[in-house]
Design a protein around this motif. Structure first.
Motif, PDB file in Angstrom:
ATOM      1  N   ASP A  46     -44.111 -16.401  -5.896  1.00 57.33           N
ATOM      2  CA  ASP A  46     -45.012 -17.304  -6.562  1.00 57.33           C
ATOM      3  C   ASP A  46     -44.081 -18.378  -7.438  1.00 57.33           C
ATOM      4  O   ASP A  46     -44.532 -19.546  -7.709  1.00 57.33           O
ATOM      5  N   PHE A 103     -42.791 -21.158  -4.911  1.00 54.97           N
ATOM      6  CA  PHE A 103     -44.180 -22.033  -4.811  1.00 54.97           C
ATOM      7  C   PHE A 103     -44.476 -22.856  -6.130  1.00 54.97           C
ATOM      8  O   PHE A 103     -44.698 -24.141  -5.952  1.00 54.97           O
ATOM      9  N   THR A 133     -44.098 -26.923  -6.354  1.00 54.91           N
ATOM     10  CA  THR A 133     -45.229 -27.673  -6.815  1.00 54.91           C
ATOM     11  C   THR A 133     -45.042 -28.579  -7.993  1.00 54.91           C
ATOM     12  O   THR A 133     -45.619 -29.421  -8.191  1.00 54.91           O
ATOM     13  N   ILE A 165     -44.576 -12.759   0.716  1.00 54.52           N
ATOM     14  CA  ILE A 165     -45.685 -13.561   1.625  1.00 54.52           C
ATOM     15  C   ILE A 165     -45.432 -13.141   3.030  1.00 54.52           C
ATOM     16  O   ILE A 165     -44.372 -13.248   3.606  1.00 54.52           O
ATOM     17  N   VAL A 172     -49.844 -14.518   5.875  1.00 54.30           N
ATOM     18  CA  VAL A 172     -50.532 -15.244   4.679  1.00 54.30           C
ATOM     19  C   VAL A 172     -49.855 -16.877   4.661  1.00 54.30           C
ATOM     20  O   VAL A 172     -50.419 -17.750   4.436  1.00 54.30           O
ATOM     21  N   PHE A 173     -48.593 -16.780   5.239  1.00 49.57           N
ATOM     22  CA  PHE A 173     -47.942 -18.011   5.103  1.00 49.57           C
ATOM     23  C   PHE A 173     -48.737 -18.815   6.038  1.00 49.57           C
ATOM     24  O   PHE A 173     -48.812 -20.260   6.079  1.00 49.57           O
ATOM     25  N   ARG A 212     -51.886 -18.969   6.766  1.00 52.65           N
ATOM     26  CA  ARG A 212     -53.080 -19.374   6.242  1.00 52.65           C
ATOM     27  C   ARG A 212     -52.664 -20.464   5.347  1.00 52.65           C
ATOM     28  O   ARG A 212     -53.606 -21.284   5.299  1.00 52.65           O
ATOM     29  N   VAL A 213     -51.749 -20.285   4.563  1.00 57.53           N
ATOM     30  CA  VAL A 213     -51.521 -21.507   3.505  1.00 57.53           C
ATOM     31  C   VAL A 213     -51.025 -22.495   4.333  1.00 57.53           C
ATOM     32  O   VAL A 213     -51.509 -23.855   3.683  1.00 57.53           O
ATOM     33  N   MET A 272     -54.656 -24.281   5.303  1.00 58.83           N
ATOM     34  CA  MET A 272     -55.087 -24.697   4.354  1.00 58.83           C
ATOM     35  C   MET A 272     -54.609 -26.017   3.806  1.00 58.83           C
ATOM     36  O   MET A 272     -55.268 -26.604   3.865  1.00 58.83           O
ATOM     37  N   THR A 273     -53.225 -25.986   3.903  1.00 56.86           N
ATOM     38  CA  THR A 273     -52.649 -27.392   3.711  1.00 56.86           C
ATOM     39  C   THR A 273     -52.927 -28.450   4.607  1.00 56.86           C
ATOM     40  O   THR A 273     -53.119 -29.556   4.359  1.00 56.86           O
ATOM     41  N   SER A 322     -62.762 -23.992   6.005  1.00 53.27           N
ATOM     42  CA  SER A 322     -62.208 -23.100   4.957  1.00 53.27           C
ATOM     43  C   SER A 322     -63.039 -21.745   4.459  1.00 53.27           C
ATOM     44  O   SER A 322     -62.552 -20.782   4.573  1.00 53.27           O
TER      45      SER A 322
END
Length: 146
Positions: free
Chosen positions: A3, A6, A10, A65, A69-70, A72-73, A76-77, A103
């Protein structure tokens, strides 16, 4: 730890966005208080503060992660990038319906639930934006119908 990584990445994006918001965006006039200059500035400050909180907060739960999960991220990106491209070209209704449908499916909805959610969100969102908030959102191929 993931987190914080990330949040740090970000934060770099938010800093670039904030620089653009404060230095580049200059509107000749502002017809509403949250117009083309104020909104990006507010967004960059709030997003920056949130990233800093994620970086410096004490870690309560350690998590890693997983590959699932990676992926899916990453998906989504890709969906968000596609939504940003389609927004101007296909219009609000179609791009929002496709994004919300994909989504919802990605988050575990059935095909029927995803399609219903995408259609409802796009139509209600368009009507609220145009009729209630008087915003200019692209109509796309529905320009002559709406």
């Amino acid at each position: 730890m993931a987190d914080r990584i990330f949040a740090a990445i970000t934060l770099l994006v938010v800093m670039a966005y904030g620089w653009a918001a404060f230095m580049i965006i200059k509107a000749p006039f502002q017809y509403d208080p949250l117009g083309p200059e104020s909104w990006p500035r507010i967004l960059s400050v709030v997003a920056g503060l949130c990233c800093l909180w994620l970086i410096f907060k004490p870690t309560v739960n350690e998590f890693d992660i997983t590959r699932h999960v990676f992926m899916r991220v990453a998906i989504m990106t890709g969906l968000l990038l596609g939504y940003a491209y389609l927004f101007e070209h296909a219009g609000f209704i179609i791009s929002t319906a496709l994004y919300c449908c994909a989504s919802a499916k990605l988050l575990g909805g059935t095909i029927k639930q995803s399609v219903m959610f995408g259609l409802a969100t796009s139509i209600i969102g368009y009507l609220v934006s145009v009729k209630l908030l008087a915003l200019n959102v692209p109509a796309g191929i529905f320009k002559g119908l709406i």
